[in-house]
Design a protein around this motif. Structure first.
Motif, PDB file in Angstrom:
ATOM      1  N   ILE A   1       0.869  -1.184   0.000  1.00 45.96           N
ATOM      2  CA  ILE A   1       0.000   0.000   0.000  1.00 45.96           C
ATOM      3  C   ILE A   1       0.903   1.230   0.000  1.00 45.96           C
ATOM      4  CG2 ILE A   1      -1.963   1.155   1.088  1.00 45.96           C
ATOM      5  CD1 ILE A   1      -2.363  -1.380   2.804  1.00 45.96           C
ATOM      6  N   TYR A  24       0.836  -5.551   6.402  1.00 45.84           N
ATOM      7  CA  TYR A  24       0.980  -5.288   4.975  1.00 45.84           C
ATOM      8  C   TYR A  24       2.322  -4.595   4.715  1.00 45.84           C
ATOM      9  CZ  TYR A  24      -4.096  -6.017   4.791  1.00 45.84           C
ATOM     10  OH  TYR A  24      -5.359  -6.545   4.900  1.00 45.84           O
ATOM     11  N   LYS A  64       2.997  -4.043  -8.493  1.00 41.51           N
ATOM     12  CA  LYS A  64       1.623  -3.519  -8.383  1.00 41.51           C
ATOM     13  C   LYS A  64       1.394  -2.976  -6.981  1.00 41.51           C
ATOM     14  CE  LYS A  64      -1.348  -5.358 -11.887  1.00 41.51           C
ATOM     15  NZ  LYS A  64      -2.770  -5.550 -12.121  1.00 41.51           N
ATOM     16  N   ASN A  66      -1.483  -0.861  -4.139  1.00 36.82           N
ATOM     17  CA  ASN A  66      -2.757  -0.249  -3.759  1.00 36.82           C
ATOM     18  C   ASN A  66      -2.398   1.186  -3.402  1.00 36.82           C
ATOM     19  OD1 ASN A  66      -4.635  -2.707  -3.574  1.00 36.82           O
ATOM     20  ND2 ASN A  66      -2.894  -3.337  -2.333  1.00 36.82           N
ATOM     21  N   LEU A  88      -1.507  -0.723 -10.834  1.00 39.11           N
ATOM     22  CA  LEU A  88      -2.420  -0.578  -9.692  1.00 39.11           C
ATOM     23  C   LEU A  88      -3.306  -1.800  -9.480  1.00 39.11           C
ATOM     24  CD1 LEU A  88      -3.667   3.102 -10.225  1.00 39.11           C
ATOM     25  CD2 LEU A  88      -1.882   2.308  -8.674  1.00 39.11           C
ATOM     26  N   ASN A  89      -3.386  -2.226  -8.224  1.00 38.38           N
ATOM     27  CA  ASN A  89      -4.420  -3.191  -7.824  1.00 38.38           C
ATOM     28  C   ASN A  89      -5.703  -2.452  -7.494  1.00 38.38           C
ATOM     29  OD1 ASN A  89      -3.133  -5.768  -7.888  1.00 38.38           O
ATOM     30  ND2 ASN A  89      -1.933  -5.166  -6.094  1.00 38.38           N
ATOM     31  N   SER A  90      -5.550  -1.322  -6.808  1.00 37.72           N
ATOM     32  CA  SER A  90      -6.713  -0.526  -6.422  1.00 37.72           C
ATOM     33  C   SER A  90      -6.283   0.909  -6.171  1.00 37.72           C
ATOM     34  CB  SER A  90      -7.381  -1.103  -5.166  1.00 37.72           C
ATOM     35  OG  SER A  90      -6.537  -0.937  -4.043  1.00 37.72           O
ATOM     36  N   THR A 181      -9.482   1.189 -13.031  1.00 40.97           N
ATOM     37  CA  THR A 181      -9.025   0.626 -11.755  1.00 40.97           C
ATOM     38  C   THR A 181     -10.133   0.652 -10.703  1.00 40.97           C
ATOM     39  OG1 THR A 181      -6.839   1.533 -12.260  1.00 40.97           O
ATOM     40  CG2 THR A 181      -7.213   0.825  -9.998  1.00 40.97           C
ATOM     41  N   THR A 183     -11.831   1.554  -7.605  1.00 39.98           N
ATOM     42  CA  THR A 183     -11.573   2.780  -6.848  1.00 39.98           C
ATOM     43  C   THR A 183     -12.565   2.951  -5.709  1.00 39.98           C
ATOM     44  OG1 THR A 183     -10.730   3.835  -8.866  1.00 39.98           O
ATOM     45  CG2 THR A 183     -11.272   5.284  -7.037  1.00 39.98           C
ATOM     46  N   ILE A 237      -9.348  -3.113  -0.206  1.00 38.52           N
ATOM     47  CA  ILE A 237      -8.195  -3.714  -0.901  1.00 38.52           C
ATOM     48  C   ILE A 237      -8.206  -5.237  -0.824  1.00 38.52           C
ATOM     49  CG2 ILE A 237      -6.741  -1.661  -0.661  1.00 38.52           C
ATOM     50  CD1 ILE A 237      -5.237  -3.022   1.571  1.00 38.52           C
ATOM     51  N   THR A 238      -8.901  -5.787   0.208  1.00 38.91           N
ATOM     52  CA  THR A 238      -8.999  -7.255   0.287  1.00 38.91           C
ATOM     53  C   THR A 238     -10.269  -7.746  -0.411  1.00 38.91           C
ATOM     54  OG1 THR A 238     -10.078  -7.064   2.453  1.00 38.91           O
ATOM     55  CG2 THR A 238      -7.691  -7.403   2.428  1.00 38.91           C
ATOM     56  N   ASN A 239     -11.060  -6.796  -0.902  1.00 38.61           N
ATOM     57  CA  ASN A 239     -12.313  -7.123  -1.611  1.00 38.61           C
ATOM     58  C   ASN A 239     -13.257  -7.926  -0.726  1.00 38.61           C
ATOM     59  OD1 ASN A 239     -13.931  -6.779  -3.803  1.00 38.61           O
ATOM     60  ND2 ASN A 239     -12.841  -8.179  -5.154  1.00 38.61           N
TER      61      ASN A 239
END
Length: 242
Positions: A1, A24, A64, A66, A88-90, A181, A183, A237-239
């Motif tokens: 992150i 993290y 990648k 966040n 980017l992941n998020s 992405t 967001t 970020i962990t969905n």
């Protein structure tokens, strides 16, 4: 992150997040002309900030990220996202200005002009950033931020360069509408400068976005309402739907 701080601040504004996200890998850094990062050009451009972020993650061999931005940090994050979505992941945007009216823009320009005249603006800033109740209960935080905002002459020049860029920044709505992405757009429910209306408009223009309002949060809700902000970032970020 990766966390990007706001104008006139430094990486230390993210202390509540770094403490929360210990399991993290996290990166905080000082923007050009802020904290311990020098900047010697006469004018700063958004491109300079985007290139700074790119150079950091490339130097660290991070494929990648966040990306979390606050205030001007959110604008930098949006510019970065529009050019480097594959990195980017998020994307998490906190307290972002968007589609400002001329009156709203002029209010920021007026504050820049006061800073150019070396007029004291720090106390007014902290009243916009924190609720009165929080300041009353947390005098140490108040003193810390007053200390950060009290600049040496060279740092003050760089602060004004960044503040001017922020004041004059025009949203590139076409570029924003092309960002795919995932967001999360967040703002405090009583943020007077980066209003809920701005964040809702931004979230609706982004293709893959959700909006969350932090109850009773002002501009620095990432500190005053850090528990709410951190939980929402982690869920995103962990969905995690829960």
């Amino acid at each position: 992150i990766v966390f990007i701080h706001g104008v006139g601040l430094d990486h230390k504004m993210w202390t509540p997040q770094i403490n929360y996200f210990k399991k993290y890998s996290t990166i905080t850094y000082d923007l050009l002309g802020h904290g311990k990062t020098p900047f010697r050009k006469e004018e700063i451009k958004m491109k300079d900030y985007v290139e700074q972020l790119l150079s950091i993650i490339e130097f660290l061999n991070v494929e990648k990220i966040n990306l979390v931005g606050f205030s001007i940090g959110s604008l930098i994050a949006l510019d970065f996202a529009s050019d480097f979505q594959k990195k980017l992941n998020s994307l998490i945007l906190i307290a972002t200005t968007y589609k400002r009216t001329e009156k709203q823009r002029q209010e920021v320009i007026d504050r820049v002009n006061l800073a150019k005249l070396n007029k004291p603006i720090s106390k007014l800033a902290l009243k916009r950033w924190f609720t009165d109740e929080y300041i009353e209960k947390n005098p140490k935080i108040y003193d810390e931020f007053m200390n950060i905002l009290t600049k040496k002459p060279e740092d003050q020049k760089n602060f004004i360069k960044a503040y001017e860029l922020f004041a004059q920044y025009k949203d590139d709505i076409k570029k924003i509408k092309k960002i795919n992405t995932r967001t999360l757009v967040m703002t405090g429910s009583i943020d007077p400068g980066s209003t809920p209306e701005m964040s809702k408009n931004l979230s609706s223009d982004l293709k893959n976005s959700q909006y969350i309002e932090i109850n009773k949060g002002k501009h620095l809700c990432s500190i005053e309402c850090s528990d709410d902000v951190n939980i929402n970032i982690e869920k995103f970020i962990t969905n995690d739907p829960n």
